[in-house]
Enzyme design. Structure first.
Site, PDB file in Angstrom:
ATOM      1  N   ARG A 188       0.855  10.121  -0.182  1.00  0.00           N
ATOM      2  CA  ARG A 188       1.050  11.734   0.723  1.00  0.00           C
ATOM      3  C   ARG A 188       2.351  11.957   0.751  1.00  0.00           C
ATOM      4  NH1 ARG A 188       0.448   8.497   6.586  1.00  0.00           N
ATOM      5  NH2 ARG A 188      -1.793   6.715   6.055  1.00  0.00           N
ATOM      6  N   LYS A 198     -11.503  -1.911   6.307  1.00  0.00           N
ATOM      7  CA  LYS A 198     -10.611  -1.293   7.105  1.00  0.00           C
ATOM      8  C   LYS A 198     -10.410  -0.258   8.585  1.00  0.00           C
ATOM      9  CE  LYS A 198      -6.684   2.162   7.383  1.00  0.00           C
ATOM     10  NZ  LYS A 198      -5.669   3.065   6.366  1.00  0.00           N
ATOM     11  N   GLU A 206       1.110  -0.918  -0.011  1.00  0.00           N
ATOM     12  CA  GLU A 206      -0.186   0.180  -0.752  1.00  0.00           C
ATOM     13  C   GLU A 206       1.127   1.539   0.008  1.00  0.00           C
ATOM     14  OE1 GLU A 206      -2.825   0.134   3.738  1.00  0.00           O
ATOM     15  OE2 GLU A 206      -2.364   2.970   3.338  1.00  0.00           O
TER      16      GLU A 206
HETATM   17  C1  3PG Z   1      -1.418   5.491   8.853  1.00  0.00           C
HETATM   18  O1  3PG Z   1      -2.105   5.693   8.659  1.00  0.00           O
HETATM   19  O2  3PG Z   1       0.284   5.690   7.956  1.00  0.00           O
HETATM   20  C2  3PG Z   1      -1.151   3.875   8.590  1.00  0.00           C
HETATM   21  O3  3PG Z   1      -2.949   3.332   9.398  1.00  0.00           O
HETATM   22  C3  3PG Z   1      -0.179   2.885   9.218  1.00  0.00           C
HETATM   23  O4  3PG Z   1      -0.458   4.083  10.867  1.00  0.00           O
HETATM   24  P1  3PG Z   1       1.008   3.071  11.809  1.00  0.00           P
HETATM   25  O5  3PG Z   1       2.141   3.584  11.882  1.00  0.00           O
HETATM   26  O6  3PG Z   1       0.568   2.942  12.474  1.00  0.00           O
HETATM   27  O7  3PG Z   1       1.201   1.622  11.081  1.00  0.00           O
END
Ligand code: 3PG
Length: 220
Positions: free
Chosen positions: A51, A134, A47
């Site tokens: 961003r 999710k 994934e």
């Molecule tokens: C995010 O928002 O970047 C994902 O949900 C991953 O979260 P994490 O960094 O807590 O694994």
């Protein structure tokens, strides 16, 4: 694509590995070695979060690496969905859901893993046809006990908990009957990517792949 078809496609993708690495890629040159390291470690579902300016180019490059299934994360708007599809994303992940986003992913034929954190959100998505969701932000929204509690009244929905998932708490999530896989950023951190520590990332991927126990049986 119907929501039912999207959830079926997402379920098949989630069955490929117990953990989906959530990736924030800043340098497009990292895309290929990163994908190769993760896939070599046994974590083929990737994934890439939308961003960073590099995200779409990274998706396009990673989609060319054999053996992977590359999706776009942090897909918030219809434009995000269209851009992800055009870049070659095989699926999309969103932290929540809006009607506009759902409609765009359905129109684009882009399987979506939509986010829900409450019973009402899960019910609303299920009513539309999304049976794989999710659970976000997993730890902040109550973690394993909350997800377990949702399985009582809403057993039809299976979840990919993400947000605060770690190697320490991932086994408890994966032990729940309504968890299909988990997502997390720990496998390939920003520091490891900056250091181009591909062997370290491959090692973390190997450990993450082992969280699922025996490899899934291939269907006859
Ligand atoms: C995010 O928002 O970047 C994902 O949900 C991953 O979260 P994490 O960094 O807590 O694994």
């Amino acid at each position: 694509m119907t929501p039912q078809a999207a959830s079926k496609a997402i379920a098949e993708i989630c069955a490929l590995a117990p953990v989906v690495p959530v990736l924030v890629i800043r340098d497009p040159a990292h895309a290929r070695p990163l994908a190769e390291a993760l896939i070599a470690g046994g974590v083929p579902v990737l994934e890439v979060t939308l961003r960073t300016p590099a995200a779409l180019a990274a998706i396009a490059e990673m989609a060319r690496v054999p053996g992977g299934r590359v999706g776009a994360g942090t897909v918030l708007t219809p434009d995000d969905a269209r851009a992800a599809r055009a870049a070659g994303a095989a699926f999309a992940v969103s932290p929540g859901a809006t009607d506009g986003l759902l409609e765009a992913c359905e129109a684009e034929g882009l399987p979506l893993l939509p986010g829900a954190a409450t019973a009402s959100e899960a019910m609303r998505l299920l009513a539309r046809g999304y049976s794989v969701q999710k659970f976000f932000p997993a730890e902040a929204a109550g973690g394993v006990p909350a997800l377990k509690a949702l399985s009582g009244p809403i057993p039809q929905v299976r979840f990919c908990p993400t947000g605060g998932v770690t190697p320490a708490n991932a086994p408890a999530y994966l032990g729940l009957g309504n968890t299909i896989c988990v997502g997390g950023s720990w496998i390939a951190t920003a520091e490891m990517m900056t250091a181009e520590d591909w062997s370290g990332i491959e090692a973390r991927a190997r450990d993450a792949a082992a969280l699922g126990g025996a490899p899934p049986k291939t269907s006859a």
